[in-house]
Scaffold this active site. Structure first.
Site, PDB file in Angstrom:
ATOM      1  CG  ASN A  41       4.145  -2.454   6.649  1.00 15.08           C
ATOM      2  OD1 ASN A  41       4.617  -1.688   5.820  1.00 15.08           O
ATOM      3  ND2 ASN A  41       2.985  -2.232   7.251  1.00 15.08           N
TER       4      ASN A  41
ATOM      5  CD  GLU B 239      -3.442  -4.947   4.669  1.00 19.05           C
ATOM      6  OE1 GLU B 239      -3.847  -4.073   5.451  1.00 19.05           O
ATOM      7  OE2 GLU B 239      -2.351  -4.862   4.073  1.00 19.05           O
TER       8      GLU B 239
ATOM      9  CG  ASN C  47      -4.439  -8.084  17.108  1.00 18.22           C
ATOM     10  OD1 ASN C  47      -5.526  -8.659  17.179  1.00 18.22           O
ATOM     11  ND2 ASN C  47      -4.275  -6.996  16.378  1.00 18.22           N
TER      12      ASN C  47
ATOM     13  N   GLY D  97       1.469  -1.442   3.688  1.00 16.04           N
ATOM     14  CA  GLY D  97       0.841  -2.723   3.387  1.00 16.04           C
ATOM     15  C   GLY D  97       1.447  -3.788   4.271  1.00 16.04           C
TER      16      GLY D  97
ATOM     17  N   GLY E 286      -0.233  -6.575  22.994  1.00 16.37           N
ATOM     18  CA  GLY E 286       0.090  -5.167  23.110  1.00 16.37           C
ATOM     19  C   GLY E 286       1.163  -4.912  24.147  1.00 16.37           C
TER      20      GLY E 286
ATOM     21  CG  ASP F 290       2.443  -5.382   9.486  1.00 18.93           C
ATOM     22  OD1 ASP F 290       1.709  -6.388   9.613  1.00 18.93           O
ATOM     23  OD2 ASP F 290       2.039  -4.301   9.033  1.00 18.93           O
TER      24      ASP F 290
ATOM     25  CG  ASN G 223      -1.996  -0.945   1.266  1.00 19.20           C
ATOM     26  OD1 ASN G 223      -2.497  -1.344   0.219  1.00 19.20           O
ATOM     27  ND2 ASN G 223      -2.390  -1.376   2.454  1.00 19.20           N
TER      28      ASN G 223
END
Length: 301
Positions: free
Chosen positions: A44, A141, A185, A40, A223, A253, A12
């Protein structure tokens, strides 16, 4: 000789706006800063892996204009093998509009562009990159059917496939059975398992569901609480280093790119997760996704 890593995924253009906060419906606010980056999830991850010492093939499809040609040159300078970066003559590259607030959190809108035209036939044409690889890293994606086809080819070739299930869509059971590793995640793990993942205890329950479906290994990123690993032999939580967070875009990523490098070098699971956590911590302390990916000499592990 290094083990080859093949990343299959999106490219991207990232348009990043730094804002004090996210606007409410109908509200107009002024950005503190605006920058454009290559992005993207696939790109990445490929950049992160290559900068950290991986020998990387990247299979993707971008638009065909001067900006994309410059991006391809940048990938090559980062050490990525660009033989299988395809260009679409009709569609523009995918584009992401990203707002980053003063807390480093982001809000993202994506238009897929050429990513939606990365087809199963393209994967067939690029199968040499899969054949040469020891590890294949994918995300969601690009079209789901393309992911399934690439997974089938990789599985038949007995490659170790890592799926970062983002953005999340429901996955068929036969996909789980072909995965060496899944890396959601906590939000993605919640959506895929129905377990509200908030900590190591709930991550363990979610991981059990993935394992029962046939995945060999599970890593759930939590996180600021680190990353949780589980397979049929061991389980553990690896905390993450505290840093000043500037931008969380691309943190997952970078984690995945770093993780596959560590695995390709023969590190054990704990060492690999520690390495990936360290790389991700550096990434969130900087602005952008690919631009924030660290180099190997920045990591002491």
């Amino acid at each position: 000789m290094k083990k080859i890593i093949t990343v299959i995924g999106s490219y991207n253009r990232d348009m990043v706006f730094q804002t004090p906060y996210f606007p409410r419906p109908g509200e107009t606010i002024t950005a503190r800063n605006f920058e454009m980056f290559s992005g993207g999830k696939g790109a990445n991850q490929a950049v992160a892996a290559s900068r950290l010492g991986g020998d990387v093939f990247f299979i993707t499809k971008m638009g065909n204009d001067e900006l994309e040609n410059k991006s391809k040159d940048k990938f090559s300078k980062d050490g990525i093998r660009v033989n299988y970066i395809l260009q679409d003559s009709d569609l523009p590259s995918g584009t992401a509009v990203i707002m980053v607030n003063d807390n480093g959190q982001n809000c993202i809108v994506i238009t897929p562009g050429a990513n939606d035209n990365l087809l199963s036939s393209d994967i067939d044409a690029c199968s040499h990159a899969i054949e040469k690889a020891s590890f294949v890293l994918m995300q969601l994606e690009i079209p789901y059917n393309t992911v399934k086809h690439a997974l089938d080819i990789s599985y038949k070739m007995k490659k170790k496939v890592i799926l970062n299930p983002a953005p999340t869509v429901p996955l068929e059971d036969d996909i789980y059975q072909k995965l060496y590793l899944i890396t959601p995640n906590q939000t993605e793990a919640t959506l895929l398992t129905g377990i509200e993942v908030e900590n190591a205890k709930s991550a363990s329950k979610a991981a059990d569901i993935f394992l029962k479906k046939g995945v060999q290994n599970v890593i759930i990123t939590l996180g600021e609480n680190g990353a949780y690993f589980k397979n049929n032999e061991e389980q553990f939580l690896v905390p993450i280093q505290e840093v000043e967070v500037k931008d969380t875009t691309g943190a997952g990523d970078i984690f995945n790119g770093a993780l596959v490098v560590a695995l390709s070098e023969g590190k054990n699971w704990r060492q690999a997760v520690e390495f990936a956590n360290s790389a991700s911590s550096i990434g969130v302390s900087r602005l952008g996704a690919q631009s924030s990916a660290p180099y190997r000499n920045e990591i002491s592990i």
